[in-house]
Design an enzyme around this catalytic site. Structure first.
Site, short mmCIF file in Angstrom:
data_model
loop_
_atom_site.label_atom_id
_atom_site.label_comp_id
_atom_site.label_asym_id
_atom_site.label_seq_id
_atom_site.Cartn_x
_atom_site.Cartn_y
_atom_site.Cartn_z
N ARG A 80 32.63 1.03 5.45
CA ARG A 80 33.35 1.34 4.22
C ARG A 80 33.75 2.81 4.24
O ARG A 80 33.08 3.65 3.67
CB ARG A 80 32.48 0.99 3.01
CG ARG A 80 32.41 -0.53 2.82
CD ARG A 80 31.39 -0.91 1.80
NE ARG A 80 30.05 -0.58 2.28
CZ ARG A 80 28.92 -0.89 1.66
NH1 ARG A 80 28.96 -1.56 0.53
NH2 ARG A 80 27.77 -0.55 2.17
N ASP A 83 35.34 6.32 3.52
CA ASP A 83 35.63 6.99 2.25
C ASP A 83 37.11 7.32 2.10
O ASP A 83 37.86 7.30 3.07
CB ASP A 83 34.84 8.31 2.17
CG ASP A 83 33.39 8.08 1.75
OD1 ASP A 83 33.12 7.08 1.06
OD2 ASP A 83 32.54 8.89 2.14
N TYR A 100 32.49 7.50 15.69
CA TYR A 100 33.35 8.32 14.83
C TYR A 100 33.75 9.59 15.57
O TYR A 100 32.97 10.13 16.36
CB TYR A 100 32.60 8.74 13.56
CG TYR A 100 32.58 7.73 12.45
CD1 TYR A 100 33.62 7.65 11.53
CD2 TYR A 100 31.52 6.83 12.33
CE1 TYR A 100 33.59 6.72 10.51
CE2 TYR A 100 31.49 5.89 11.31
CZ TYR A 100 32.53 5.84 10.40
OH TYR A 100 32.51 4.92 9.39
N ARG A 143 30.39 13.71 8.03
CA ARG A 143 30.96 14.90 7.39
C ARG A 143 29.88 15.91 7.00
O ARG A 143 30.11 17.12 7.04
CB ARG A 143 31.81 14.48 6.19
CG ARG A 143 33.05 13.69 6.63
CD ARG A 143 33.66 12.90 5.49
NE ARG A 143 33.94 13.78 4.38
CZ ARG A 143 34.11 13.38 3.13
NH1 ARG A 143 34.02 12.09 2.83
NH2 ARG A 143 34.37 14.24 2.19
#
Lengths: 245, 245
Positions: free
Chosen positions: B50, B52, B110, B198
């Site tokens: 999911r 952001d 990622y 992040r």
């Protein structure tokens, strides 16, 4: 009087091209406004290349004259603080008074980026031309070799060119493959006619697709007739990379 | 009944994240709408991750079930024709009925892209974090090595996580330098907590800037307390690259 040279990057997506026009958002217009605000007087910005609407730049060059005594570093910071997020001045330099960004340019380097793959790319859509077909790289490279040297490029000139002399010297015409599916065309010439890179790329892609063969490409080049060339590649794949002086 | 697996690319800029929400434009919402239009029935799309708001994907994976007998190639073309330009389905595949994009994912990869240079970049602004300082790569790499293995990553979890178990296995944590001024962080883990990449990148950048040393990074990691970590890096630099099953 000082003569100031700027090296400029912009995302052409939301600009109506380089050249100032009434009631349109242009790169020249936005830059001249920011510069005037900082210096307190209007300037006439001379750009090396009048890039078309939607075309990007990594290294556009421009110059302007000013009586301001502001240090260059201060100017750079102030200009960039006022400029919108889609344009920035990368370098600033003081140059001799006779430096002219347009007339003084010895050559320019453009890149055209293309995605050759059946599926379009959301992340690349603003910065490449999506061609769903696979392309014959060797055939396109053969045509690139024909472009090298002094030629009359009338077949690859869009209407609206203000030049009377369509002869240019192409110094570099190469195809770089960037895995997985990207093709970058690199062109360096002493000058470019209006729409020249995009017309050449449109015609090269027809060679890559097999619609034209290299011999027909040569005939189109020698015909000096724009109506013989293929479609003009769309602007979002084109980048002005460097101007050499 | 058929179970269909999709591999999806999107430009997260104009999406309110992956997960469907009333009155917001989300990737899941846009996809479910296009799929329903083609198949003639509503589907429930299960996404592996999911992502952001503002986060991009090159290889998000999702699956849905359908009774439709439409060939996969037809589905792919029809879905992509209906989808807006900032999202596309790159691959489609029929998978066993028990395949579940979220629970079946073995690991996810990622990337976080950063521009380390005094001048911002108009062309990169939607796809990287601009950090004006130069960064100590070796110090950041030392911290990356500490991340490898099974750890409680509570210090790097944003509020709103719905997980009770903050332990994840980090398999890869690397820094790639892309000349001239780009830094790409690559992370592969069995799973990621909300905002984990992040938060880690924000803290690593503080190490790169010299605000923290690697020993302090280790203390932050071991504190299992989000308030100890640095700022969260902004979403536009983050890409979900791959989901492995």
């Amino acid at each position: 009087m000082r003569n100031v040279k700027l090296t400029i990057e912009y995302d052409g997506t939301d600009f109506h091209g380089w050249q100032r026009q009434p009631n349109e958002r242009t790169v020249q217009g936005v830059l001249e406004e920011a510069i005037a605000q900082v210096l307190g007087h209007r300037v006439r910005l001379i750009g090396a290349s009048r890039t078309d609407r939607g075309v990007h730049a990594l290294g556009q060059v421009a110059n302007f004259k000013t009586t301001s005594k502001l240090p260059l570093e201060t100017m750079l910071k102030a200009f960039n603080a006022l400029l919108p997020e889609d344009v920035v001045i990368r370098e600033i330099e003081e140059v001799p008074l006779d430096f002219h960004a347009r007339y003084g340019a010895k050559s320019k380097v453009y890149e055209y980026r293309l995605l050759s793959w059946p599926i379009r790319s959301p992340l690349e859509r603003r910065f490449s031309w999506h061609v769903a077909d696979s392309l014959d790289i060797e055939a396109m490279r053969e045509c690139c070799r024909m472009l090298i040297g002094m030629h009359d490029f009338s077949s690859f000139m869009l209407s609206g060119s203000d030049t009377k002399n369509p002869i240019r010297e192409m110094r570099r015409a190469e195809i770089l493959l960037r895995p997985p599916h990207h093709i970058t065309f690199v062109f360096e010439a002493t000058g470019f006619l209006r729409g020249m890179v995009r017309s050449i790329v449109g015609t090269l892609v027809d060679v890559g697709r097999g619609k034209l063969n290299p011999m027909q490409f040569k005939e189109i080049m020698e015909a000096r007739d724009r109506s013989r060339a293929s479609i003009t590649a769309p602007p979002q794949g084109l980048f002005l990379v460097e101007v050499k002086f």
